[in-house]
Write a protein that holds these residues in place. Sequence first.
Motif, PDB file in Angstrom:
ATOM      1  N   TRP A  16       0.777  -1.183  -0.076  1.00 31.11           N
ATOM      2  CA  TRP A  16       0.126   0.098   0.014  1.00 31.11           C
ATOM      3  C   TRP A  16       0.853   1.403  -0.061  1.00 31.11           C
ATOM      4  CZ3 TRP A  16      -4.891   1.021  -0.798  1.00 31.11           C
ATOM      5  CH2 TRP A  16      -5.261   2.641  -0.415  1.00 31.11           C
ATOM      6  N   ARG A  17       0.871   1.968  -1.104  1.00 32.61           N
ATOM      7  CA  ARG A  17       1.810   3.309  -1.322  1.00 32.61           C
ATOM      8  C   ARG A  17       0.839   4.736  -1.040  1.00 32.61           C
ATOM      9  NH1 ARG A  17       3.753  -0.848  -4.887  1.00 32.61           N
ATOM     10  NH2 ARG A  17       5.799  -0.996  -4.911  1.00 32.61           N
ATOM     11  N   ALA A  18       0.424   4.326   0.092  1.00 29.95           N
ATOM     12  CA  ALA A  18      -0.603   5.768   0.494  1.00 29.95           C
ATOM     13  C   ALA A  18      -0.729   5.748   1.887  1.00 29.95           C
ATOM     14  CB  ALA A  18      -1.807   5.700  -0.552  1.00 29.95           C
ATOM     15  N   ARG A  19      -1.719   6.745   2.148  1.00 30.56           N
ATOM     16  CA  ARG A  19      -1.789   7.185   3.737  1.00 30.56           C
ATOM     17  C   ARG A  19      -2.439   5.811   4.163  1.00 30.56           C
ATOM     18  NH1 ARG A  19      -1.730  12.213   5.713  1.00 30.56           N
ATOM     19  NH2 ARG A  19      -1.110  13.924   3.990  1.00 30.56           N
ATOM     20  N   PHE A  20      -2.202   5.504   5.490  1.00 27.36           N
ATOM     21  CA  PHE A  20      -2.797   4.312   6.131  1.00 27.36           C
ATOM     22  C   PHE A  20      -4.022   4.898   6.809  1.00 27.36           C
ATOM     23  CE2 PHE A  20       1.531   2.956   5.666  1.00 27.36           C
ATOM     24  CZ  PHE A  20       1.537   1.549   5.017  1.00 27.36           C
ATOM     25  N   SER A  21      -4.805   4.006   7.157  1.00 27.49           N
ATOM     26  CA  SER A  21      -6.064   4.214   7.903  1.00 27.49           C
ATOM     27  C   SER A  21      -5.565   4.052   9.185  1.00 27.49           C
ATOM     28  CB  SER A  21      -7.255   3.350   7.804  1.00 27.49           C
ATOM     29  OG  SER A  21      -7.508   3.276   6.388  1.00 27.49           O
TER      30      SER A  21
ATOM     31  N   GLU B 216       4.671  12.843   5.300  1.00 30.69           N
ATOM     32  CA  GLU B 216       3.238  12.783   5.741  1.00 30.69           C
ATOM     33  C   GLU B 216       2.692  11.628   5.758  1.00 30.69           C
ATOM     34  OE1 GLU B 216       1.254  16.010   4.046  1.00 30.69           O
ATOM     35  OE2 GLU B 216       2.555  17.659   4.997  1.00 30.69           O
ATOM     36  N   LYS B 217       2.846  10.768   4.602  1.00 32.78           N
ATOM     37  CA  LYS B 217       2.351   9.244   4.423  1.00 32.78           C
ATOM     38  C   LYS B 217       2.896   8.585   5.381  1.00 32.78           C
ATOM     39  CE  LYS B 217       1.367  10.192  -0.359  1.00 32.78           C
ATOM     40  NZ  LYS B 217       1.584   9.532  -1.828  1.00 32.78           N
ATOM     41  N   THR B 218       4.157   8.695   5.733  1.00 33.97           N
ATOM     42  CA  THR B 218       5.042   7.686   6.385  1.00 33.97           C
ATOM     43  C   THR B 218       4.313   7.928   8.108  1.00 33.97           C
ATOM     44  OG1 THR B 218       6.989   7.697   5.233  1.00 33.97           O
ATOM     45  CG2 THR B 218       7.147   7.062   7.568  1.00 33.97           C
ATOM     46  N   MET B 219       4.124   8.878   8.261  1.00 33.40           N
ATOM     47  CA  MET B 219       3.492   9.108   9.537  1.00 33.40           C
ATOM     48  C   MET B 219       2.218   8.691  10.146  1.00 33.40           C
ATOM     49  SD  MET B 219       6.073  10.638  11.512  1.00 33.40           S
ATOM     50  CE  MET B 219       5.394  11.042  12.582  1.00 33.40           C
ATOM     51  N   THR B 220       1.469   8.550   8.864  1.00 33.66           N
ATOM     52  CA  THR B 220       0.270   7.627   9.164  1.00 33.66           C
ATOM     53  C   THR B 220       0.213   6.103   9.590  1.00 33.66           C
ATOM     54  OG1 THR B 220      -0.239   7.261   6.881  1.00 33.66           O
ATOM     55  CG2 THR B 220      -0.792   9.271   7.722  1.00 33.66           C
ATOM     56  N   ALA B 221       1.364   5.558   9.206  1.00 35.48           N
ATOM     57  CA  ALA B 221       1.731   4.169   9.583  1.00 35.48           C
ATOM     58  C   ALA B 221       1.562   4.033  10.953  1.00 35.48           C
ATOM     59  CB  ALA B 221       3.043   3.829   9.148  1.00 35.48           C
TER      60      ALA B 221
ATOM     61  N   PHE C 246      -2.594  -5.679   8.471  1.00 36.73           N
ATOM     62  CA  PHE C 246      -1.831  -4.674   8.037  1.00 36.73           C
ATOM     63  C   PHE C 246      -1.564  -4.820   6.738  1.00 36.73           C
ATOM     64  CE2 PHE C 246      -0.373  -3.833  12.721  1.00 36.73           C
ATOM     65  CZ  PHE C 246      -1.413  -2.667  13.012  1.00 36.73           C
ATOM     66  N   ALA C 247      -1.305  -3.641   5.770  1.00 34.84           N
ATOM     67  CA  ALA C 247      -0.318  -3.774   4.581  1.00 34.84           C
ATOM     68  C   ALA C 247       0.769  -3.152   4.867  1.00 34.84           C
ATOM     69  CB  ALA C 247      -1.326  -2.720   3.473  1.00 34.84           C
ATOM     70  N   GLY C 248       1.762  -3.413   3.852  1.00 32.75           N
ATOM     71  CA  GLY C 248       3.165  -2.894   4.033  1.00 32.75           C
ATOM     72  C   GLY C 248       3.484  -1.923   2.870  1.00 32.75           C
ATOM     73  N   TRP C 249       4.506  -0.963   3.251  1.00 36.10           N
ATOM     74  CA  TRP C 249       5.068  -0.266   2.216  1.00 36.10           C
ATOM     75  C   TRP C 249       6.807  -0.336   2.321  1.00 36.10           C
ATOM     76  CZ3 TRP C 249       3.493   5.603   1.669  1.00 36.10           C
ATOM     77  CH2 TRP C 249       4.052   6.154   0.623  1.00 36.10           C
ATOM     78  N   PRO C 250       7.537  -0.869   1.487  1.00 38.38           N
ATOM     79  CA  PRO C 250       8.803  -1.056   1.721  1.00 38.38           C
ATOM     80  C   PRO C 250       9.297   0.288   1.546  1.00 38.38           C
ATOM     81  CG  PRO C 250       8.083  -2.790   0.158  1.00 38.38           C
ATOM     82  CD  PRO C 250       6.905  -2.037   0.299  1.00 38.38           C
ATOM     83  N   MET C 251      10.635   0.591   2.336  1.00 35.06           N
ATOM     84  CA  MET C 251      11.577   1.637   2.307  1.00 35.06           C
ATOM     85  C   MET C 251      12.871   0.907   2.065  1.00 35.06           C
ATOM     86  SD  MET C 251       9.998   4.319   5.003  1.00 35.06           S
ATOM     87  CE  MET C 251       9.842   3.254   6.402  1.00 35.06           C
TER      88      MET C 251
ATOM     89  N   HIS D 222      24.268  -8.859  12.360  1.00 36.97           N
ATOM     90  CA  HIS D 222      23.147  -8.845  11.416  1.00 36.97           C
ATOM     91  C   HIS D 222      22.924  -7.745  10.471  1.00 36.97           C
ATOM     92  CE1 HIS D 222      19.964 -11.818  13.219  1.00 36.97           C
ATOM     93  NE2 HIS D 222      21.409 -12.170  13.691  1.00 36.97           N
ATOM     94  N   ARG D 223      22.521  -7.984   9.151  1.00 36.11           N
ATOM     95  CA  ARG D 223      22.317  -6.633   8.126  1.00 36.11           C
ATOM     96  C   ARG D 223      20.992  -6.572   8.078  1.00 36.11           C
ATOM     97  NH1 ARG D 223      23.997  -7.280   2.328  1.00 36.11           N
ATOM     98  NH2 ARG D 223      22.522  -5.778   1.928  1.00 36.11           N
ATOM     99  N   LEU D 224      20.515  -5.226   7.817  1.00 35.22           N
ATOM    100  CA  LEU D 224      19.330  -4.661   7.674  1.00 35.22           C
ATOM    101  C   LEU D 224      18.841  -5.149   6.227  1.00 35.22           C
ATOM    102  CD1 LEU D 224      17.077  -3.271   8.631  1.00 35.22           C
ATOM    103  CD2 LEU D 224      18.094  -1.123   7.682  1.00 35.22           C
ATOM    104  N   ILE D 225      17.820  -5.760   6.099  1.00 33.92           N
ATOM    105  CA  ILE D 225      17.256  -6.223   4.784  1.00 33.92           C
ATOM    106  C   ILE D 225      16.345  -5.371   3.997  1.00 33.92           C
ATOM    107  CG2 ILE D 225      16.131  -8.386   3.629  1.00 33.92           C
ATOM    108  CD1 ILE D 225      18.956  -9.010   4.714  1.00 33.92           C
ATOM    109  N   ASN D 226      15.212  -5.023   4.939  1.00 33.75           N
ATOM    110  CA  ASN D 226      14.290  -3.979   4.347  1.00 33.75           C
ATOM    111  C   ASN D 226      13.666  -3.339   5.677  1.00 33.75           C
ATOM    112  OD1 ASN D 226      12.633  -2.597   2.730  1.00 33.75           O
ATOM    113  ND2 ASN D 226      12.483  -4.347   1.398  1.00 33.75           N
ATOM    114  N   VAL D 227      13.205  -2.314   5.342  1.00 31.86           N
ATOM    115  CA  VAL D 227      12.310  -1.432   6.324  1.00 31.86           C
ATOM    116  C   VAL D 227      10.878  -1.232   5.947  1.00 31.86           C
ATOM    117  CG1 VAL D 227      12.149   0.590   7.885  1.00 31.86           C
ATOM    118  CG2 VAL D 227      14.208  -0.252   7.220  1.00 31.86           C
ATOM    119  N   LEU D 228       9.989  -1.650   6.483  1.00 26.09           N
ATOM    120  CA  LEU D 228       8.645  -1.627   5.973  1.00 26.09           C
ATOM    121  C   LEU D 228       7.637  -0.554   6.955  1.00 26.09           C
ATOM    122  CD1 LEU D 228       9.291  -4.006   4.196  1.00 26.09           C
ATOM    123  CD2 LEU D 228       7.061  -4.862   4.407  1.00 26.09           C
ATOM    124  N   ARG D 229       6.973   0.181   6.447  1.00 28.42           N
ATOM    125  CA  ARG D 229       6.045   1.014   7.347  1.00 28.42           C
ATOM    126  C   ARG D 229       4.695   0.067   6.893  1.00 28.42           C
ATOM    127  NH1 ARG D 229       7.145   5.796   3.173  1.00 28.42           N
ATOM    128  NH2 ARG D 229       8.117   4.335   1.670  1.00 28.42           N
TER     129      ARG D 229
END
Length: 340
Positions: free
Chosen positions: A125-130, A242-247, A280-285, A308-315
């Motif tokens: 989901w690449r938009a604002r979250f509910s 602003e979209k990330t802050m709705t996660a 939940f839906a996810g949106w990778p960064m 350990h290494r960081l693989i991905n970050v998801l909001r």
Amino acid sequence: MKRVDAAMLAVLAAEANLAPSVHNTQPARWALDEEGRVLLAADLSRHLSVGDPTSRDMGLSCGAALEGMAMALAARGIGVTIDDLWTRNLLDWRPGYRLAARLQLTGEDAVRPALSEWTARRFTWRARFSPTSPEQIKRLEHWAVQAVDVRLAYGRKDLAFVASLNDRSSLATMRERAFRDELVRWMRLSPRHPAYSTDGLNLAALQMGRLEGALAGHLLASPLFDIADRLGLGQALVAELEKTMTAAACLLFHRPENESPIVSGQAFYRFWLSFTRFGFAGWPMAVLADLPSAAQALRERFALPPGHRLINVLRVGPAPSTVPKYRLPAGDLVLDGKPA
């Protein structure tokens, strides 16, 4: 011993291909060898040479598809043992493909994995979250604390830190013309694009209208981005704060740094399905894991385990609607197992 024929392999491949892949490139291809084993190969024509110079993201994508295949087989009572071939860099199986794994079907009945029921409900989901309910947050927090490969970032301070870092890192990456050109090649910004409904990032996936998509494609694929950036507008063009802050939260997914991308990709798919259970839906960064300075900043703030290494970050958060998965036809995913 239970066996899989070509027709069944196509059905299984389509289910496995519900797994996430970088830019929705869907590089996993499947074949049967003469002994009835299932082969997984990476289609090298789908490699992102600029965004993924080490092929690690391609390996992760194939690993996620491999986990999808194992779940699809288990749902039919078929167990497997997996021979991970990624680190052997086998490019001589046939031109244009890298042999990634070999699956031996076992005679033992497999139990359907609990996570497999969520594969059809997982989406990006690449938009604002509910808004998120307290119960959803509680379940997410309880799971994240138990998980050995997840760090949870939530609360306004942590979210603001991740969101700001993501915007700065995205701008640094988008300033590379070659990266933008490659990204645009995988964007399907018009319904008339021949691959609009099969792969890449289309308007529905990007949560864009037609006009917005046309403007984005023109801007990214031309010197206009560089001109706008010199005028101080670059950050505004890539900003997602602003979209990330709705996660509800951001989830940092990490794995042992020497682990094969295939194994990490399998774990990544399980990770995504795990929070899908909570609605939940996810949106990778992904840029936060790809850019060393950003990964190091997150490592220090959120105390990733040594080694350990960081693989991905998801909001992550609730989405107001689902987004269809755009996937290649099953027939495109299956190869003749005989080498050329």
